[in-house]
Design an enzyme around this catalytic site. Structure first.
Site, short mmCIF file in Angstrom:
data_model
loop_
_atom_site.label_atom_id
_atom_site.label_comp_id
_atom_site.label_asym_id
_atom_site.label_seq_id
_atom_site.Cartn_x
_atom_site.Cartn_y
_atom_site.Cartn_z
N LEU A 49 38.24 40.12 41.11
CA LEU A 49 38.97 40.41 39.78
C LEU A 49 40.51 40.57 40.21
O LEU A 49 41.18 40.78 41.41
CB LEU A 49 38.57 41.72 39.38
CG LEU A 49 37.11 41.73 38.96
CD1 LEU A 49 36.80 43.00 38.50
CD2 LEU A 49 36.86 40.68 37.73
N CYS A 50 41.19 40.58 39.13
CA CYS A 50 42.87 40.83 39.48
C CYS A 50 43.02 42.36 39.53
O CYS A 50 42.24 43.16 38.98
CB CYS A 50 43.58 40.46 37.90
SG CYS A 50 43.47 38.83 37.59
N PRO A 51 43.90 42.57 40.38
CA PRO A 51 44.90 42.03 40.91
C PRO A 51 44.35 41.52 42.50
O PRO A 51 45.26 40.97 43.27
CB PRO A 51 46.15 42.66 41.11
CG PRO A 51 45.57 44.23 41.29
CD PRO A 51 44.29 44.20 40.58
N ILE A 52 43.25 41.84 43.03
CA ILE A 52 42.76 41.67 44.17
C ILE A 52 42.75 40.36 44.56
O ILE A 52 43.22 39.99 45.80
CB ILE A 52 41.66 42.23 44.60
CG1 ILE A 52 41.57 43.92 44.14
CG2 ILE A 52 40.92 41.99 45.87
CD1 ILE A 52 42.31 44.52 45.04
N ASN A 53 42.60 39.39 43.71
CA ASN A 53 42.76 37.98 44.04
C ASN A 53 44.07 37.45 44.42
O ASN A 53 44.42 36.71 45.38
CB ASN A 53 42.05 37.15 42.79
CG ASN A 53 42.54 37.50 41.29
OD1 ASN A 53 43.62 38.42 41.56
ND2 ASN A 53 42.07 37.22 40.31
#
Lengths: 80, 263
Positions: free
Chosen positions: A16-20
């Site tokens: 998921l954003c923002p981990i990507n």
């Protein structure tokens, strides 16, 4: 389609954003200028956000292609 | 370096910042900061630095938690009354971030122990509440060549000043020596709005983080003066005083002084 030889690949499908973006950024930090990173991103929010954030950091998006299964393959050139 | 999933997630909002990134976050994780005073200023400073992942935090305080502290010293709770502030602080900071090391020093800094205490740290934070200690910390940091982030609060007012020995003015370049005992009131006499400690302490924490990641412009050579009643932030330019008794061209102070303590 996959004629670009990437120096490294990150499969960020399901991330998921923002981990990507964070993972993309960390990988790019560890790469040398001019090297190519290939990332797999889900459509929707990840595709809307990650390439833009990567560009904001000064890197180049070489191309983004939609793959079978609906995800995207994004080719990034590391630039500092 | 291989990053753990937990590390990536915990520090993700830092890593996203172009000025921090993974490398800046690693610098924070590898750094050591000593906070002198675990009270009004030390509380927000320590909480934000622990949250930021400063690898080693030293906390110095010889006091115990008193009911009258809780209006502003947000590291401590009603359950901590009577406990050592350093012990209470260590517990809260380790709960906030188990990845960091907290060294607790339940003692009063003085001319004989301060050099040894600051020796292993990269940045020093002054969160004390009295002039003798403030001057002692300034002098020790100048002699020991340690960056120091000074903060002070009273009533609705506060100030922050960042000292980088050899590269800018020190506290004595502004104030040559402590005011005579009894001429300046302390918090218990003059009062303090609790939230001021938060404003000034978080500015101090921000200065520490910038010093470590090496980005932005610090309050080196600029005394920030906050008047929260009027809500104004004023900046006073300070130049290194070549006649400064500790960091000037011909320093007259060559060893640490324990000024008289009146409270």
């Amino acid at each position: 389609m996959s004629n670009t030889i990437a120096d490294d690949t990150l499969d960020l499908r399901g991330v998921l954003c923002p981990i990507n973006f964070v993972k993309t950024k960390l990988k790019l930090e560890a790469m040398a200028d001019g090297e190519i990173l290939e990332v797999y991103l889900d459509s929707g929010e990840p595709m809307a956000n990650v390439p833009r954030s990567v560009k904001n950091e000064g890197h180049q998006i070489i191309k983004a292609t939609k793959e079978e299964g609906g995800y995207f393959r994004v080719i990034i050139k590391k630039s500092s | 370096m291989a990053y753990s999933e937990e590390w990536i997630e915990r520090y993700s909002r830092h890593i996203i910042l172009p000025e921090v990134g993974g490398k800046g976050q690693e610098k924070l994780n590898e750094s050591k900061v000593l906070i002198i005073g675990a009270g009004g200023l030390g509380s927000p400073v320590a909480l934000y630095l622990a949250a930021a992942g400063i690898g080693t935090l030293g906390i110095v305080d010889n006091d115990v938690v008193d009911l009258s502290n809780l209006q502003r010293q947000i590291l401590h709770t009603t359950n901590d009354l009577g406990r050592q502030k350093t012990e209470s602080a260590k517990e809260k900071l380790e709960a906030l971030n188990p990845e960091i090391t907290v060294n607790a020093y339940h003692e009063l800094v003085n001319s004989t122990n301060i050099m040894e205490m600051i020796k292993d740290y990269d940045v020093i934070v002054d969160g004390t509440d009295n002039f003798p200690t403030r001057f002692l910390i300034n002098d020790a940091c100048v002699l020991g060549n340690k960056p120091l982030v000074h903060g002070a609060i009273l009533r609705f007012d506060g100030q922050v000043f960042t000292i980088v020995p050899g590269a800018g003015p020190c506290y004595r370049c502004i104030f040559e020596e402590p005011p005579p005992p009894g001429t300046v009131p302390n918090c218990s006499q003059a009062g303090i709005l609790g939230a001021i400690a938060g404003i000034i302490g978080t500015i101090q924490a921000t200065e520490v983080l910038k010093l470590i990641i090496g980005k932005g412009r610090t309050l080196k050579g600029r005394l920030l003066v906050v008047d929260a009643l009027d809500m104004t932030f004023r900046e006073v330019k300070i130049r290194r005083n070549s006649a400064c008794p500790i960091c000037g061209d011909n320093p007259t102070i060559t060893q640490l002084i324990d000024y008289e303590w009146v409270c």
